[in-house]
Design an enzyme around this catalytic site. Structure first.
Site, PDB file in Angstrom:
ATOM      1  N   GLU A 177     -61.218   0.541 -79.796  1.00  0.00           N
ATOM      2  CA  GLU A 177     -61.323   1.526 -78.696  1.00  0.00           C
ATOM      3  C   GLU A 177     -60.836   0.959 -77.366  1.00  0.00           C
ATOM      4  OE1 GLU A 177     -65.228   3.373 -78.639  1.00  0.00           O
ATOM      5  OE2 GLU A 177     -64.833   4.408 -80.516  1.00  0.00           O
ATOM      6  N   GLU A 296     -63.941   5.281 -87.622  1.00  0.00           N
ATOM      7  CA  GLU A 296     -65.316   5.640 -87.225  1.00  0.00           C
ATOM      8  C   GLU A 296     -65.411   7.161 -87.234  1.00  0.00           C
ATOM      9  OE1 GLU A 296     -67.135   3.900 -83.709  1.00  0.00           O
ATOM     10  OE2 GLU A 296     -65.960   2.067 -83.997  1.00  0.00           O
TER      11      GLU A 296
HETATM   12  O1  AHR Z   1     -70.522   3.255 -83.688  1.00  0.00           O
HETATM   13  C1  AHR Z   1     -71.046   3.091 -82.396  1.00  0.00           C
HETATM   14  C2  AHR Z   1     -69.961   2.821 -81.363  1.00  0.00           C
HETATM   15  O2  AHR Z   1     -69.167   3.974 -81.234  1.00  0.00           O
HETATM   16  C3  AHR Z   1     -68.955   1.747 -81.682  1.00  0.00           C
HETATM   17  O3  AHR Z   1     -69.387   0.481 -81.297  1.00  0.00           O
HETATM   18  C4  AHR Z   1     -67.761   2.148 -80.865  1.00  0.00           C
HETATM   19  O4  AHR Z   1     -66.552   1.711 -81.420  1.00  0.00           O
HETATM   20  C5  AHR Z   1     -67.880   3.656 -80.782  1.00  0.00           C
HETATM   21  O5  AHR Z   1     -67.727   4.105 -79.486  1.00  0.00           O
END
Ligand code: AHR
Length: 506
Positions: A177, A296
């Site tokens: 990110e 994610e």
């Molecule tokens: O999964 C929780 C957080 O969400 C992670 O650390 C990050 O990559 C995302 O913003």
């Protein structure tokens, strides 16, 4: 029940395929955050932990979940992580401040412990390197330590740490990110693109067999979404194998109608990144269809989270341990359908995260681990979605939503395993009040019978139920009844607010 007024028609034909289901679509994510590692997969002294501190109950549920691959060690955590802190004598490992989650990291668990866990869990590792506070050299050092057979400083150190064979980790994320201002070491798209390309080139010198993921946007609401991918891929297109996407969904207030349609938002996000990757390919006169790593995704009631800057320093604190409802499980099922529908372009996906932190598995110090509601659609899909994803075009009425406009009331995805001939049909009914009669023409797949039908949701009074420590098995899938194939047509009733999976076998 009155007569069914809503219908959904599809045709299943193995001649029309989107792509092959990559097992890596059923990945998950373990971050050094809250109680995912400490108190999640690793809890020395727990009744269910082995002598190595790994929780056997969590390992068992991880295997049952059908997870194929796990991303590690972050997440936002990785952007300040010194991987060397987590190898060698545990007693000599430093305690550090983790700026991402205002936590104290003991480093009792690191790369080699994770690899032992991954072997026991029967999952492929996906490793992220720190491109926040660190750079090319440290990424190459980590890769050398992990994958080089021996005869160099870092590989010999691994051997000295008792790990003779190289880990052979294939999948690597180039940071996490990096478009997010919250990220330690956040960068502009140009700065990140240059760093990612140079890191990729150097890492491939260390190990040409690796596959690399460049950071895309943290979500499609980022003001830089689209432009970020275009710039990053201008720099990295020829050096990476995937571009990443992250997305978390939640129900806003009591707007169930929009929430149930979250899969459409996921579809749009994927389509937008595909379009951007193909735009860069066109500019570069490349025929390459770059793959996507949705590394994610999940439901996260993020609006309830106070934010990392409001946390007090703590060791393995309880962070975002969201308790999921039945309707959340229906939505997770439909998000899995979105991923499958894009099997031609999405090659990796990770349900974030695995244990305790917005997770399908929950663990506590004083009892065995249990399955959250969202465990079930994931496990069923990972078990049954095999082979080719078929192109289906559902014909069904629409309903109006505040967030997504007109939305089809039902969605259907099907897979066909050319080896066994088995077909899996996944279907969601988003209507809050009406059942939908799904009719699927199977004439191009003769000789099929309904072997199994499992339903999640569909009972109005149970939509907000959860599984929790005192009722760990309250919500689960139930056997569907009445699905038949007659005269080459599968007919099945989908109850309101439900997700179904049907296995059709010869
Ligand atoms: O999964 C929780 C957080 O969400 C992670 O650390 C990050 O990559 C995302 O913003």
């Amino acid at each position: 029940m009155g007569p069914i007024v809503l219908n959904c028609h599809v045709t299943l034909d193995p001649a029309f395929r989107i792509g092959t289901v990559d097992p890596r679509l059923f990945g998950s994510f373990v971050e050094h955050m809250g109680r995912c590692v400490y108190g999640g997969i690793f809890e020395p002294g727990h009744d269910h932990a082995g002598t190595d501190g790994l929780r056997q109950d969590v390992l068992k549920l991880t295997r049952e979940l059908g997870v194929t691959m796990v991303r590690y060690p972050g997440g936002n955590f990785v952007s300040g992580y010194r991987w060397e802190d987590g190898v060698g004598q545990v007693s000599e490992r430093p305690r550090r401040l983790d700026l991402a989650w205002r936590s104290v990291e003991t480093n009792a668990f690191g790369l080699n412990e994770f690899m032992t866990w991954a072997r026991r869990a029967e999952v492929e590792p996906m490793m992220a390197v720190n491109l926040g506070t660190r750079g090319i050299q440290e990424a190459c050092d980590l890769l050398e330590y992990a994958n080089h057979p021996g005869g160099s400083y870092w590989s010999d150190l691994r051997i000295a740490h008792g790990v003779r064979e190289p880990h052979g980790i294939r999948l690597w994320c180039l940071g996490n990110e990096m478009d997010g201002p919250w990220q330690v070491g956040h960068k502009s798209a140009d700065a990140y693109g240059v760093l990612a390309a140079e890191t990729a080139k150097a890492m491939r010198q260390v190990d040409p067999g690796i596959r690399l993921v460049a950071c895309g946007s943290s979500n499609d609401r980022m003001p830089t979404f689209g432009a970020w991918e275009a710039t990053v891929l201008d720099h990295t297109f020829d050096h990476v194998d995937y571009i990443s996407l992250h997305a978390y969904f939640e129900k806003a207030g009591d707007d169930r109608a929009s929430f149930l349609a979250s899969g459409l938002a996921m579809d749009r996000f994927i389509d937008g990144v595909v379009a951007t990757a193909d735009h860069v390919a066109a500019k570069k006169r490349s025929r390459r269809k770059l793959l996507l790593s949705f590394d994610e995704w999940n439901i996260w009631y993020e609006s309830r989270f106070a934010g990392h800057t409001n946390l007090d320093w703590a060791q393995a604190p309880r962070l975002i341990e969201d308790e999921y409802t039945t309707e959340d499980a229906v939505v997770v099922g439909s998000l899995l359908m979105s991923l499958l529908r894009h099997a031609d372009r999405v090659g990796v996906a990770c349900l974030a995260q695995l244990v305790n932190i917005i997770a399908p598995i929950r663990a506590e110090p004083d009892r065995p681990a249990w399955r959250q509601t969202i465990f079930h659609p994931f496990a069923l899909t990972a078990r049954h979605a095999r082979g080719d994803v078929l192109r289906v075009e559902p014909i069904t009425p629409t309903y109006d939503t505040a967030k997504h406009g007109d939305v089809p009331v039902a969605d259907v995805v099907a897979t066909h395993d050319p080896d066994s001939g088995a077909v899996t049909v996944l279907a969601v009914n988003r209507s809050e009040t009406e059942p939908v009669l799904l009719q699927a023409a199977t004439r191009a797949l003769p000789g099929l019978r309904v072997a199994e039908h499992q339903i999640i949701g569909g009972i109005a009074d149970e939509l907000l139920l959860t599984n929790h420590a005192d009722a760990p098995e309250r919500v689960g899938p139930r056997q569907g009844r009445g699905a038949v194939i007659d005269a080459g047509v599968l007919a099945v009733e989908l109850p309101p607010v439900s997700w179904s999976i049907l296995r059709l076998a010869r």
